[in-house]
Design a protein around this motif. Sequence first.
Motif, PDB file in Angstrom:
ATOM      1  N   ARG A   1      33.978  43.796  40.726  1.00 13.58           N
ATOM      2  CA  ARG A   1      33.942  44.014  42.175  1.00 13.58           C
ATOM      3  C   ARG A   1      35.330  44.413  42.633  1.00 13.58           C
ATOM      4  NH1 ARG A   1      30.311  39.529  45.497  1.00 13.58           N
ATOM      5  NH2 ARG A   1      28.388  39.785  44.310  1.00 13.58           N
ATOM      6  N   SER A   2      35.350  45.081  43.775  1.00 11.11           N
ATOM      7  CA  SER A   2      36.621  45.543  44.310  1.00 11.11           C
ATOM      8  C   SER A   2      37.292  44.447  45.144  1.00 11.11           C
ATOM      9  CB  SER A   2      36.393  46.773  45.194  1.00 11.11           C
ATOM     10  OG  SER A   2      37.578  47.133  45.859  1.00 11.11           O
ATOM     11  N   VAL A   3      38.570  44.166  44.865  1.00 17.85           N
ATOM     12  CA  VAL A   3      39.300  43.165  45.650  1.00 17.85           C
ATOM     13  C   VAL A   3      39.458  43.608  47.094  1.00 17.85           C
ATOM     14  CG1 VAL A   3      40.494  42.268  43.626  1.00 17.85           C
ATOM     15  CG2 VAL A   3      41.575  44.058  45.003  1.00 17.85           C
TER      16      VAL A   3
ATOM     17  N   PHE B   1      33.600  33.243  42.953  1.00 16.66           N
ATOM     18  CA  PHE B   1      34.094  33.541  41.616  1.00 16.66           C
ATOM     19  C   PHE B   1      35.513  33.011  41.440  1.00 16.66           C
ATOM     20  CE2 PHE B   1      30.441  36.014  40.807  1.00 16.66           C
ATOM     21  CZ  PHE B   1      30.167  36.754  41.946  1.00 16.66           C
ATOM     22  N   TRP B   2      35.770  32.450  40.256  1.00 16.13           N
ATOM     23  CA  TRP B   2      37.063  31.823  39.962  1.00 16.13           C
ATOM     24  C   TRP B   2      37.647  32.377  38.675  1.00 16.13           C
ATOM     25  CZ3 TRP B   2      39.336  28.282  43.213  1.00 16.13           C
ATOM     26  CH2 TRP B   2      38.515  27.706  44.195  1.00 16.13           C
ATOM     27  N   GLY B   3      38.966  32.427  38.646  1.00 18.41           N
ATOM     28  CA  GLY B   3      39.664  32.706  37.409  1.00 18.41           C
ATOM     29  C   GLY B   3      39.895  31.422  36.639  1.00 18.41           C
TER      30      GLY B   3
ATOM     31  N   GLN C   1      29.015  41.877  36.518  1.00 17.03           N
ATOM     32  CA  GLN C   1      29.613  40.577  36.276  1.00 17.03           C
ATOM     33  C   GLN C   1      31.059  40.599  36.745  1.00 17.03           C
ATOM     34  OE1 GLN C   1      29.445  39.384  32.193  1.00 17.03           O
ATOM     35  NE2 GLN C   1      30.552  37.476  32.536  1.00 17.03           N
ATOM     36  N   VAL C   2      31.432  39.613  37.557  1.00 22.34           N
ATOM     37  CA  VAL C   2      32.780  39.537  38.088  1.00 22.34           C
ATOM     38  C   VAL C   2      33.655  38.705  37.156  1.00 22.34           C
ATOM     39  CG1 VAL C   2      34.220  38.718  39.987  1.00 22.34           C
ATOM     40  CG2 VAL C   2      31.987  39.765  40.461  1.00 22.34           C
ATOM     41  N   ARG C   3      34.843  39.224  36.900  1.00 25.56           N
ATOM     42  CA  ARG C   3      35.812  38.483  36.092  1.00 25.56           C
ATOM     43  C   ARG C   3      37.162  38.546  36.788  1.00 25.56           C
ATOM     44  NH1 ARG C   3      38.462  39.817  30.339  1.00 25.56           N
ATOM     45  NH2 ARG C   3      39.014  37.706  29.708  1.00 25.56           N
ATOM     46  N   LEU C   4      37.812  37.381  36.881  1.00 24.30           N
ATOM     47  CA  LEU C   4      39.147  37.274  37.467  1.00 24.30           C
ATOM     48  C   LEU C   4      40.085  36.700  36.425  1.00 24.30           C
ATOM     49  CD1 LEU C   4      38.134  35.677  40.912  1.00 24.30           C
ATOM     50  CD2 LEU C   4      38.513  38.096  40.418  1.00 24.30           C
ATOM     51  N   VAL C   5      41.205  37.370  36.195  1.00 21.03           N
ATOM     52  CA  VAL C   5      42.158  36.925  35.186  1.00 21.03           C
ATOM     53  C   VAL C   5      43.536  36.803  35.820  1.00 21.03           C
ATOM     54  CG1 VAL C   5      43.217  37.414  32.965  1.00 21.03           C
ATOM     55  CG2 VAL C   5      40.822  38.030  33.357  1.00 21.03           C
ATOM     56  N   GLU C   6      44.045  35.570  35.877  1.00 21.76           N
ATOM     57  CA  GLU C   6      45.374  35.318  36.432  1.00 21.76           C
ATOM     58  C   GLU C   6      46.443  35.437  35.355  1.00 21.76           C
ATOM     59  OE1 GLU C   6      42.644  32.158  38.484  1.00 21.76           O
ATOM     60  OE2 GLU C   6      42.907  33.043  36.493  1.00 21.76           O
ATOM     61  N   SER C   7      47.641  35.794  35.783  1.00 28.56           N
ATOM     62  CA  SER C   7      48.797  35.843  34.898  1.00 28.56           C
ATOM     63  C   SER C   7      50.052  35.680  35.744  1.00 28.56           C
ATOM     64  CB  SER C   7      48.837  37.155  34.117  1.00 28.56           C
ATOM     65  OG  SER C   7      48.949  38.261  34.998  1.00 28.56           O
ATOM     66  N   GLY C   8      51.169  35.459  35.058  1.00 31.55           N
ATOM     67  CA  GLY C   8      52.444  35.402  35.750  1.00 31.55           C
ATOM     68  C   GLY C   8      53.021  34.013  35.937  1.00 31.55           C
ATOM     69  N   GLY C   9      52.280  32.994  35.549  1.00 32.69           N
ATOM     70  CA  GLY C   9      52.809  31.644  35.686  1.00 32.69           C
ATOM     71  C   GLY C   9      53.895  31.365  34.660  1.00 32.69           C
ATOM     72  N   GLY C  10      54.525  30.202  34.813  1.00 31.34           N
ATOM     73  CA  GLY C  10      55.573  29.829  33.873  1.00 31.34           C
ATOM     74  C   GLY C  10      56.441  28.725  34.419  1.00 31.34           C
ATOM     75  N   LEU C  11      57.565  28.530  33.753  1.00 32.86           N
ATOM     76  CA  LEU C  11      58.534  27.507  34.151  1.00 32.86           C
ATOM     77  C   LEU C  11      59.681  28.187  34.897  1.00 32.86           C
ATOM     78  CD1 LEU C  11      59.768  24.637  33.991  1.00 32.86           C
ATOM     79  CD2 LEU C  11      60.734  25.318  31.767  1.00 32.86           C
ATOM     80  N   VAL C  12      60.019  27.651  36.061  1.00 36.86           N
ATOM     81  CA  VAL C  12      61.083  28.222  36.870  1.00 36.86           C
ATOM     82  C   VAL C  12      61.886  27.086  37.510  1.00 36.86           C
ATOM     83  CG1 VAL C  12      59.618  28.421  38.924  1.00 36.86           C
ATOM     84  CG2 VAL C  12      61.596  29.940  38.670  1.00 36.86           C
TER      85      VAL C  12
ATOM     86  N   LYS D   1      45.004  49.090  41.272  1.00 38.59           N
ATOM     87  CA  LYS D   1      44.871  48.299  40.045  1.00 38.59           C
ATOM     88  C   LYS D   1      43.815  47.204  40.182  1.00 38.59           C
ATOM     89  CE  LYS D   1      49.663  49.017  38.563  1.00 38.59           C
ATOM     90  NZ  LYS D   1      50.948  48.370  38.194  1.00 38.59           N
ATOM     91  N   ASN D   2      43.161  47.145  41.355  1.00 38.01           N
ATOM     92  CA  ASN D   2      42.162  46.112  41.628  1.00 38.01           C
ATOM     93  C   ASN D   2      42.723  44.717  41.336  1.00 38.01           C
ATOM     94  OD1 ASN D   2      39.622  45.655  42.765  1.00 38.01           O
ATOM     95  ND2 ASN D   2      38.675  45.336  40.760  1.00 38.01           N
TER      96      ASN D   2
END
Length: 112
Positions: free
Chosen positions: A27-29, A101-103, A1-12, A75-76
């Motif tokens: 899966r390997s990126v 696949f989508w995050g 099962q493929v899982r994608l998790v985004e991070s790092g967003g915010g207000l700038v 770190k894939n």
Amino acid sequence: QVRLVESGGGLVQPGGSLRLSCAASGRSVSANVMRWYRQAPGKERELVASITSGSYRNYADSVKGRFAISRDDAKNTVLLQMNSLKPEDTAVYYCNMNSVFWGQGTQVTVSS
């Protein structure tokens, strides 16, 4: 099962920088085409940047020279370095693998 998790967003503030990360599992990126998309309120989702297994990179005209996509194979993870941010970059940013696949997305807001 493929899982994608985004991070790092915010207000700038305009002119600032952010770095988004997309951590993959299942899966390997490095063996797949990885893309970053974004969707602003009331607009269609648009492709921002992509990187192939051979590390060929492609960018939307609106972000060329300001954004850079890269991979950390150990770190894939796929990264999107965003510099010289503008208010029009405000959107939810999504990571995608092989157009399948989508995050869940991460919000980027550029505002003073």
